[in-house]
Design a protein around this motif. Structure first.
Motif, mmCIF file in Angstrom:
data_model
loop_
_atom_site.group_PDB
_atom_site.id
_atom_site.type_symbol
_atom_site.label_atom_id
_atom_site.label_comp_id
_atom_site.label_asym_id
_atom_site.label_seq_id
_atom_site.Cartn_x
_atom_site.Cartn_y
_atom_site.Cartn_z
ATOM 1 N N ARG A 1 0.835 -1.199 0.000
ATOM 2 C CA ARG A 1 0.000 0.000 0.000
ATOM 3 C C ARG A 1 0.871 1.250 0.000
ATOM 4 N NH1 ARG A 1 -4.604 -1.652 4.432
ATOM 5 N NH2 ARG A 1 -5.732 -3.055 3.045
ATOM 6 N N HIS B 1 0.640 5.670 -0.381
ATOM 7 C CA HIS B 1 -0.173 6.875 -0.368
ATOM 8 C C HIS B 1 -0.063 7.517 -1.746
ATOM 9 C CE1 HIS B 1 -1.078 11.129 0.587
ATOM 10 N NE2 HIS B 1 -1.917 10.582 1.441
ATOM 11 N N SER C 1 3.508 7.185 -7.604
ATOM 12 C CA SER C 1 2.075 6.902 -7.529
ATOM 13 C C SER C 1 1.172 8.115 -7.743
ATOM 14 C CB SER C 1 1.756 6.255 -6.179
ATOM 15 O OG SER C 1 1.954 7.192 -5.133
ATOM 16 N N SER D 1 -5.458 -0.352 -7.709
ATOM 17 C CA SER D 1 -4.512 -1.437 -7.954
ATOM 18 C C SER D 1 -3.670 -1.116 -9.187
ATOM 19 C CB SER D 1 -5.294 -2.731 -8.166
ATOM 20 O OG SER D 1 -4.408 -3.791 -8.393
ATOM 21 N N GLU E 1 -0.873 -1.070 -4.345
ATOM 22 C CA GLU E 1 -2.235 -0.632 -4.080
ATOM 23 C C GLU E 1 -2.112 0.819 -3.617
ATOM 24 O OE1 GLU E 1 -6.259 -0.593 -3.958
ATOM 25 O OE2 GLU E 1 -5.040 -2.263 -4.655
ATOM 26 N N LEU F 1 -3.592 4.161 -2.356
ATOM 27 C CA LEU F 1 -4.767 4.650 -1.636
ATOM 28 C C LEU F 1 -4.840 6.168 -1.705
ATOM 29 C CD1 LEU F 1 -4.389 2.323 1.447
ATOM 30 C CD2 LEU F 1 -5.864 1.995 -0.532
ATOM 31 N N PHE G 1 -5.846 6.323 2.965
ATOM 32 C CA PHE G 1 -4.558 5.727 3.275
ATOM 33 C C PHE G 1 -4.412 5.485 4.788
ATOM 34 C CE2 PHE G 1 -0.059 6.111 4.438
ATOM 35 C CZ PHE G 1 0.468 5.076 3.689
ATOM 36 N N GLN H 1 -6.852 2.725 6.285
ATOM 37 C CA GLN H 1 -6.757 1.327 5.847
ATOM 38 C C GLN H 1 -5.421 0.678 6.179
ATOM 39 O OE1 GLN H 1 -7.874 0.770 1.783
ATOM 40 N NE2 GLN H 1 -9.579 2.179 1.926
ATOM 41 N N LYS H 2 -4.534 1.332 6.877
ATOM 42 C CA LYS H 2 -3.216 0.732 7.194
ATOM 43 C C LYS H 2 -3.328 -0.296 8.251
ATOM 44 C CE LYS H 2 0.671 3.022 5.551
ATOM 45 N NZ LYS H 2 1.931 3.575 5.774
#
Length: 156
Positions: free
Chosen positions: A60, A62, A116, A122, A145, A147, A152, A155-156
């Motif tokens: 994951r 950010h 990112s 995804s 992934e 976020l 972010f 969901q960590k």
């Protein structure tokens, strides 16, 4: 009259040949780096590019975060390995590769940086590496992934 007819047939056959040659432009590039000769014997003296791993998952990230991974490889062949080019399938995936030959028995690193920014969700990206190795083209794959903003931290 016979001469005129023969001339027309020659011109017609030439134009047909040109058309057939233009249709054959789509040869498979793997033929260029085929490690076997025409008689089926194995060619000697080729480099290899043997990777420790060819895929990496950043997990994951950010959105806007940049991260990188080092892909390690070794030339187990008997000739110097030359990397002609390495290119990501997206502008967000940038490879950094050795521009000097890798001697037989020596190792090298290709670092792939993934940015990112603007890539929510995804992500599956690849880097194509073009070499003089027995395989020719190598592919490295990365996933992440990404976020968006507040998601972010939730969901960590």
């Amino acid at each position: 009259m016979v001469t005129l007819g023969a001339g027309i047939m020659i011109l017609a056959s030439c134009s047909g040949t040109q058309q057939k040659q233009s249709e054959r432009k789509g040869l498979d590039a793997s033929l260029v780096n085929n490690p076997h000769s025409a008689n089926g014997t194995k060619n000697e003296g080729l480099p290899t590019m043997d990777f420790v791993d060819t895929a990496f998952d950043f997990g994951r990230l950010h959105e806007g975060e940049a991260s990188s991974h080092a892909f390690h490889f070794t030339n187990h062949g008997t000739a110097p390995l030359l990397i002609a080019n390495a290119a990501g399938t997206c502008g967000c995936t940038i490879p950094d590769y050795p521009h000097e030959p890798i001697a037989p028995g020596k190792s090298g690193v290709i670092t792939v940086k993934f940015n990112s920014a603007g890539k929510v969700g995804s992500q599956h990206k690849s880097v194509n590496i073009f070499t003089n190795s027995n395989k020719g083209k190598h592919v490295l794959n990365i996933t992440a992934e990404v976020l968006e903003g507040d998601n972010f931290f939730n969901q960590k």
